[in-house]
Design an enzyme around this catalytic site. Sequence first.
Site, mmCIF file in Angstrom:
data_model
loop_
_atom_site.group_PDB
_atom_site.id
_atom_site.type_symbol
_atom_site.label_atom_id
_atom_site.label_comp_id
_atom_site.label_asym_id
_atom_site.label_seq_id
_atom_site.Cartn_x
_atom_site.Cartn_y
_atom_site.Cartn_z
ATOM 1 N N LYS A 1 -2.434 1.243 -5.898
ATOM 2 C CA LYS A 1 -1.091 0.983 -5.120
ATOM 3 C C LYS A 1 0.127 1.210 -6.037
ATOM 4 O O LYS A 1 1.389 1.588 -5.691
ATOM 5 C CB LYS A 1 -0.851 -0.461 -4.554
ATOM 6 C CG LYS A 1 -2.030 -0.723 -3.385
ATOM 7 C CD LYS A 1 -1.825 -2.119 -3.149
ATOM 8 C CE LYS A 1 -2.810 -2.395 -1.827
ATOM 9 N NZ LYS A 1 -2.794 -3.724 -1.198
ATOM 10 N N ASP B 1 1.972 -4.813 3.452
ATOM 11 C CA ASP B 1 1.233 -6.177 3.163
ATOM 12 C C ASP B 1 1.934 -7.261 3.336
ATOM 13 O O ASP B 1 1.315 -8.247 4.023
ATOM 14 C CB ASP B 1 0.842 -6.148 1.671
ATOM 15 C CG ASP B 1 -0.301 -5.222 1.496
ATOM 16 O OD1 ASP B 1 -1.062 -4.780 2.352
ATOM 17 O OD2 ASP B 1 -0.284 -4.757 0.365
#
Length: 272
Positions: free
Chosen positions: A66, A102
């Site tokens: 990420k 997220d």
Amino acid sequence: MPDRYAVVGHPVAHSRSPWIHACFARATGEDLEYLRLEAPLGGFERTLEVFRAAGGKGANVTLPFKEAACRYSTELSARARAAQAVNTLKFDAARVYGDNTDGAGLLRDLTVNLGRAVASQCVLLLGAGGAARGVLAPLLEAGPARLVIANRTLPKALALVADFQVAGRGVRPEALGYEALRGESFDLVINATSVGLTGAALAVPASVFRRQALAYDMVYGRDTPFLALARAAGAAAHDGLGMLVEQAAESFLLWRGVRPETAAVLAALRAH
Ligand code: ATR
């Protein structure tokens, strides 16, 4: 040929994302293909170059890439910049747009699926790694009365809090060590540590859970010691499966301009 997307990670064999996105595509009538791409450690950029050259339109990025995806992006959304991590990439010729869905996924699971407000609530976020950072900006924007970040290694929580002193419009986050949680209690306790993955216990006093508190573990698919502790303390306990589905729906929206319904997909995953 349908538009192509993929989830990129290491490992990625366990990922539910291809199944979730296939459900979304069917339900919305979008013509797309969604693959699993396992990138070798150190080979994230190369894997994406090959995928883009073959016509890839976008990707979800999972552990441990990420942060690499953040660096790979030529443009970042505000929430990806705050998270310093990207879980969704959108390719458009030479442009690579990096987003992080997220936090939005977590908020949507909490507020819509579980029907729990974050606004005006006392919130405890456990952990100060990438998972905690990834959801912090949207949590602050939701307007909690108080937001405490507790971490085993206090300096990491202090550093994270320092980064977010100006980012949130309302409350300023506070940092505490686990010992200092004695005597503190919260309406919402979110586990963003990696403890759920190892099965190790978390040294959190049971008194952190207020009456009718909600305990949320961002890990999914297993009953973690954190959730067991929360239930024993009388709290409602939920895993992160809803967050997984909701962050996927946010990615799908970014790519296709339509937000799929999530309830049936979540129910089917749960039943599985
Ligand atoms: P992630 O990107 O998943 O957040 P990370 O950056 O390695 O992964 O962070 C892991 C988090 O889990 C950290 O907050 C870590 O606490 P430390 O900063 O003290 O290491 C937390 N963590 C991992 N194992 C733990 C344990 N056994 N007890 C308490 N916290 C733990």
